[in-house]
Design a protein around this motif. Structure first.
Motif, PDB file in Angstrom:
ATOM      1  N   VAL A 102       0.864  -1.190   0.000  1.00 29.79           N
ATOM      2  CA  VAL A 102       0.000   0.000   0.000  1.00 29.79           C
ATOM      3  C   VAL A 102       0.893   1.230   0.000  1.00 29.79           C
ATOM      4  N   VAL A 103       0.674   2.131  -0.964  1.00 26.00           N
ATOM      5  CA  VAL A 103       1.417   3.393  -1.056  1.00 26.00           C
ATOM      6  C   VAL A 103       0.410   4.539  -0.974  1.00 26.00           C
ATOM      7  N   ASP A 104       0.913   5.763  -0.872  1.00 28.18           N
ATOM      8  CA  ASP A 104       0.020   6.933  -0.781  1.00 28.18           C
ATOM      9  C   ASP A 104       0.589   8.064  -1.619  1.00 28.18           C
ATOM     10  N   TYR A 105       0.097   8.188  -2.853  1.00 19.25           N
ATOM     11  CA  TYR A 105       0.561   9.228  -3.775  1.00 19.25           C
ATOM     12  C   TYR A 105      -0.635  10.063  -4.223  1.00 19.25           C
ATOM     13  N   GLN A 106      -0.467  11.401  -4.098  1.00 22.04           N
ATOM     14  CA  GLN A 106      -1.552  12.304  -4.467  1.00 22.04           C
ATOM     15  C   GLN A 106      -1.576  12.616  -5.958  1.00 22.04           C
ATOM     16  N   SER A 107      -0.440  12.477  -6.636  1.00 20.12           N
ATOM     17  CA  SER A 107      -0.345  12.935  -8.029  1.00 20.12           C
ATOM     18  C   SER A 107      -0.075  11.801  -9.012  1.00 20.12           C
ATOM     19  N   ALA A 108      -0.398  10.581  -8.626  1.00 19.89           N
ATOM     20  CA  ALA A 108      -0.169   9.446  -9.531  1.00 19.89           C
ATOM     21  C   ALA A 108      -1.337   8.481  -9.415  1.00 19.89           C
ATOM     22  N   LEU A 109      -1.625   7.817 -10.499  1.00 17.66           N
ATOM     23  CA  LEU A 109      -2.700   6.824 -10.461  1.00 17.66           C
ATOM     24  C   LEU A 109      -2.328   5.671  -9.535  1.00 17.66           C
ATOM     25  N   HIS A 110      -1.124   5.161  -9.685  1.00 17.69           N
ATOM     26  CA  HIS A 110      -0.645   4.077  -8.825  1.00 17.69           C
ATOM     27  C   HIS A 110       0.624   4.489  -8.078  1.00 17.69           C
ATOM     28  N   ILE A 111       1.709   4.749  -8.847  1.00 13.29           N
ATOM     29  CA  ILE A 111       2.999   5.070  -8.254  1.00 13.29           C
ATOM     30  C   ILE A 111       3.840   5.775  -9.321  1.00 13.29           C
ATOM     31  N   PRO A 112       4.631   6.796  -8.977  1.00 16.44           N
ATOM     32  CA  PRO A 112       5.505   7.442  -9.960  1.00 16.44           C
ATOM     33  C   PRO A 112       6.529   6.437 -10.513  1.00 16.44           C
ATOM     34  N   ASP A 113       6.951   6.656 -11.735  1.00 13.23           N
ATOM     35  CA  ASP A 113       7.844   5.703 -12.400  1.00 13.23           C
ATOM     36  C   ASP A 113       9.162   5.502 -11.649  1.00 13.23           C
ATOM     37  N   GLU A 114       9.752   6.610 -11.110  1.00 11.45           N
ATOM     38  CA  GLU A 114      11.039   6.470 -10.420  1.00 11.45           C
ATOM     39  C   GLU A 114      10.903   5.614  -9.159  1.00 11.45           C
ATOM     40  N   ASP A 115       9.777   5.743  -8.451  1.00  9.14           N
ATOM     41  CA  ASP A 115       9.569   4.929  -7.248  1.00  9.14           C
ATOM     42  C   ASP A 115       9.212   3.486  -7.626  1.00  9.14           C
ATOM     43  N   LEU A 116       8.528   3.318  -8.749  1.00 12.63           N
ATOM     44  CA  LEU A 116       8.226   1.964  -9.212  1.00 12.63           C
ATOM     45  C   LEU A 116       9.522   1.224  -9.545  1.00 12.63           C
ATOM     46  N   GLY A 117      10.478   1.911 -10.161  1.00 14.15           N
ATOM     47  CA  GLY A 117      11.762   1.279 -10.471  1.00 14.15           C
ATOM     48  C   GLY A 117      12.487   0.842  -9.206  1.00 14.15           C
ATOM     49  N   PHE A 118      12.467   1.694  -8.166  1.00 14.06           N
ATOM     50  CA  PHE A 118      13.134   1.325  -6.910  1.00 14.06           C
ATOM     51  C   PHE A 118      12.412   0.156  -6.241  1.00 14.06           C
ATOM     52  N   LEU A 119      11.086   0.140  -6.273  1.00 12.93           N
ATOM     53  CA  LEU A 119      10.327  -0.958  -5.682  1.00 12.93           C
ATOM     54  C   LEU A 119      10.638  -2.275  -6.397  1.00 12.93           C
ATOM     55  N   THR A 120      10.789  -2.214  -7.706  1.00 12.76           N
ATOM     56  CA  THR A 120      11.112  -3.427  -8.462  1.00 12.76           C
ATOM     57  C   THR A 120      12.452  -4.005  -8.014  1.00 12.76           C
ATOM     58  N   GLN A 121      13.411  -3.148  -7.731  1.00 10.06           N
ATOM     59  CA  GLN A 121      14.723  -3.603  -7.243  1.00 10.06           C
ATOM     60  C   GLN A 121      14.588  -4.271  -5.869  1.00 10.06           C
ATOM     61  N   LEU A 122      13.771  -3.661  -4.991  1.00  9.21           N
ATOM     62  CA  LEU A 122      13.554  -4.251  -3.668  1.00  9.21           C
ATOM     63  C   LEU A 122      12.923  -5.632  -3.788  1.00  9.21           C
ATOM     64  N   LEU A 123      11.936  -5.759  -4.656  1.00  6.52           N
ATOM     65  CA  LEU A 123      11.262  -7.046  -4.827  1.00  6.52           C
ATOM     66  C   LEU A 123      12.244  -8.094  -5.372  1.00  6.52           C
ATOM     67  N   ALA A 124      13.069  -7.657  -6.288  1.00  6.72           N
ATOM     68  CA  ALA A 124      14.044  -8.601  -6.855  1.00  6.72           C
ATOM     69  C   ALA A 124      15.012  -9.091  -5.784  1.00  6.72           C
ATOM     70  N   ALA A 125      15.401  -8.182  -4.851  1.00  5.08           N
ATOM     71  CA  ALA A 125      16.288  -8.597  -3.756  1.00  5.08           C
ATOM     72  C   ALA A 125      15.596  -9.614  -2.854  1.00  5.08           C
ATOM     73  N   CYS A 126      14.259  -9.547  -2.792  1.00 12.15           N
ATOM     74  CA  CYS A 126      13.477 -10.480  -1.974  1.00 12.15           C
ATOM     75  C   CYS A 126      12.986 -11.678  -2.792  1.00 12.15           C
ATOM     76  N   LYS A 127      13.502 -11.843  -4.041  1.00 11.16           N
ATOM     77  CA  LYS A 127      13.133 -12.942  -4.926  1.00 11.16           C
ATOM     78  C   LYS A 127      11.653 -12.893  -5.313  1.00 11.16           C
ATOM     79  N   LEU A 128      11.185 -11.650  -5.546  1.00 15.26           N
ATOM     80  CA  LEU A 128       9.799 -11.438  -5.964  1.00 15.26           C
ATOM     81  C   LEU A 128       9.780 -10.522  -7.174  1.00 15.26           C
ATOM     82  N   ASN A 129       8.637 -10.440  -7.832  1.00 11.99           N
ATOM     83  CA  ASN A 129       8.458  -9.491  -8.928  1.00 11.99           C
ATOM     84  C   ASN A 129       7.034  -8.957  -8.888  1.00 11.99           C
ATOM     85  N   LEU A 130       6.671  -8.095  -9.846  1.00 14.02           N
ATOM     86  CA  LEU A 130       5.342  -7.477  -9.827  1.00 14.02           C
ATOM     87  C   LEU A 130       4.223  -8.503  -9.989  1.00 14.02           C
ATOM     88  N   GLY A 131       4.520  -9.640 -10.545  1.00 13.67           N
ATOM     89  CA  GLY A 131       3.494 -10.675 -10.657  1.00 13.67           C
ATOM     90  C   GLY A 131       3.153 -11.314  -9.316  1.00 13.67           C
TER      91      GLY A 131
END
Length: 216
Positions: A102-131
Motif C-alpha cells: 500500500v502506497v500513498d501518492y496524491q499525483s499518480a494513479l498508482h505510483i511514480p515511475d522512479e519509485d516503481l523502479g526502486f520498488l522493483t529492485q527491492l522485490l528482486a532482492a526479496c526474490k519477488l516481482n510485480l506478478g
C-alpha cells in the motif's frame, strides 16, 4: 309747704337720684373686666426625632449567569464506503504470492515511475516481482476499510509505504520496520519509497526488516 316736707316714695327716689347729684371729684374706680379667653390645653411636644442618617441604598449585585461551556459535538464516526465492484478496483500486479503493498501518492494513479523502479529492485532482492504482489494507492481507497481490501486480495503479508497502520484504519499501531501479526496477516510499515531511496541508513533498516518478513 317746704321742699323738706315732700314725701318721696321709693320709685321717685330711684328716678331722681339715679345719678350723683353732687360731683365730689372722686371717680369710682373703673371696673377692669378681664377678658376670659379660653385657654388651650398645653400641646404636648412630640418626642425628639432621632436624626436619620441617610445611607446609600444597597443594590444587590446581579447574580452572575452560569457560563456554560460549549458542548463539543461528537466526532462523526468513520463510515466506510461500500467496497468497489470488481471493475472499479485500481491496482498493479497479479497477486501470485498474496503480498499487498500500500502506497500513498496524491499525483499518480498508482505510483511514480522512479519509485516503481526502486520498488522493483527491492522485490528482486526479496526474490519477488510485480506478478507476485498487489500494489494499491491509498488515494483511491480512503473510505474503504482495510478489512475490505484484505478480503478482496486474500493478503497474507502487507507492507505500508508512507503511511502508518492507524492511517490505514488498523486499530493498532507499532514502530516502523517492526513486523507485526494482526488479523491473520503479517504487517510492516516504513517511510515512503522516495525517502528510503535517498537515505542509505533507512534503506539498510528496511532491508534488515524485509529478510525475516519474507523468510530470506
Amino acid at each position: 309747704m317746704s321742699l323738706n316736707e315732700i314725701d318721696l316714695n321709693a320709685a321717685l327716689l330711684t328716678e331722681l337720684y339715679g345719678q350723683v347729684l353732687v360731683d365730689t371729684g372722686e371717680r369710682a374706680p373703673a371696673k377692669v373686666t378681664q377678658s376670659r379667653e379660653p385657654v388651650s390645653p398645653p400641646v404636648a411636644e412630640p418626642p425628639p426625632v432621632a436624626e436619620t442618617i441617610s445611607q446609600p441604598a444597597v443594590v444587590p449585585a446581579p447574580t452572575p449567569k452560569p457560563v456554560t461551556a460549549p458542548v463539543p459535538e461528537p466526532a462523526a464516526p468513520f463510515i466506510a464506503a461500500a467496497p468497489p465492484t470488481d471493475d472499479d478496483w485500481k491496482f498493479l500486479g497479479k497477486n501470485a504470492q498474496k503480498v499487498l503493498i500500500v502506497v500513498d501518492y496524491q499525483s499518480a494513479l498508482h505510483i511514480p515511475d522512479e519509485d516503481l523502479g526502486f520498488l522493483t529492485q527491492l522485490l528482486a532482492a526479496c526474490k519477488l516481482n510485480l506478478g507476485d504482489i498487489t500494489l494499491v494507492n491509498f488515494l483511491h481507497y480512503r473510505q474503504t476499510s482495510y478489512q475490505a481490501v484484505l478480503e478482496k486480495f486474500g493478503s497474507r503479508r502487507v507492507i505500508l509505504f508512507g503511511l502508518d497502520p492507524v492511517q490505514w484504519g488498523l486499530p493498532i499501531n507499532f514502530p516502523q520496520f517492526q513486523q507485526q501479526a494482526f488479523a491473520g496477516c503479517q504487517f510492516l510499515h516504513a517511510p515512503d519509497l522516495s525517502a528510503i531511496k535517498a537515505d542509505k541508513l533507512v534503506k539498510t533498516k528496511l532491508w534488515v526488516a524485509l529478510q525475516p518478513f519474507f523468510g530470506l
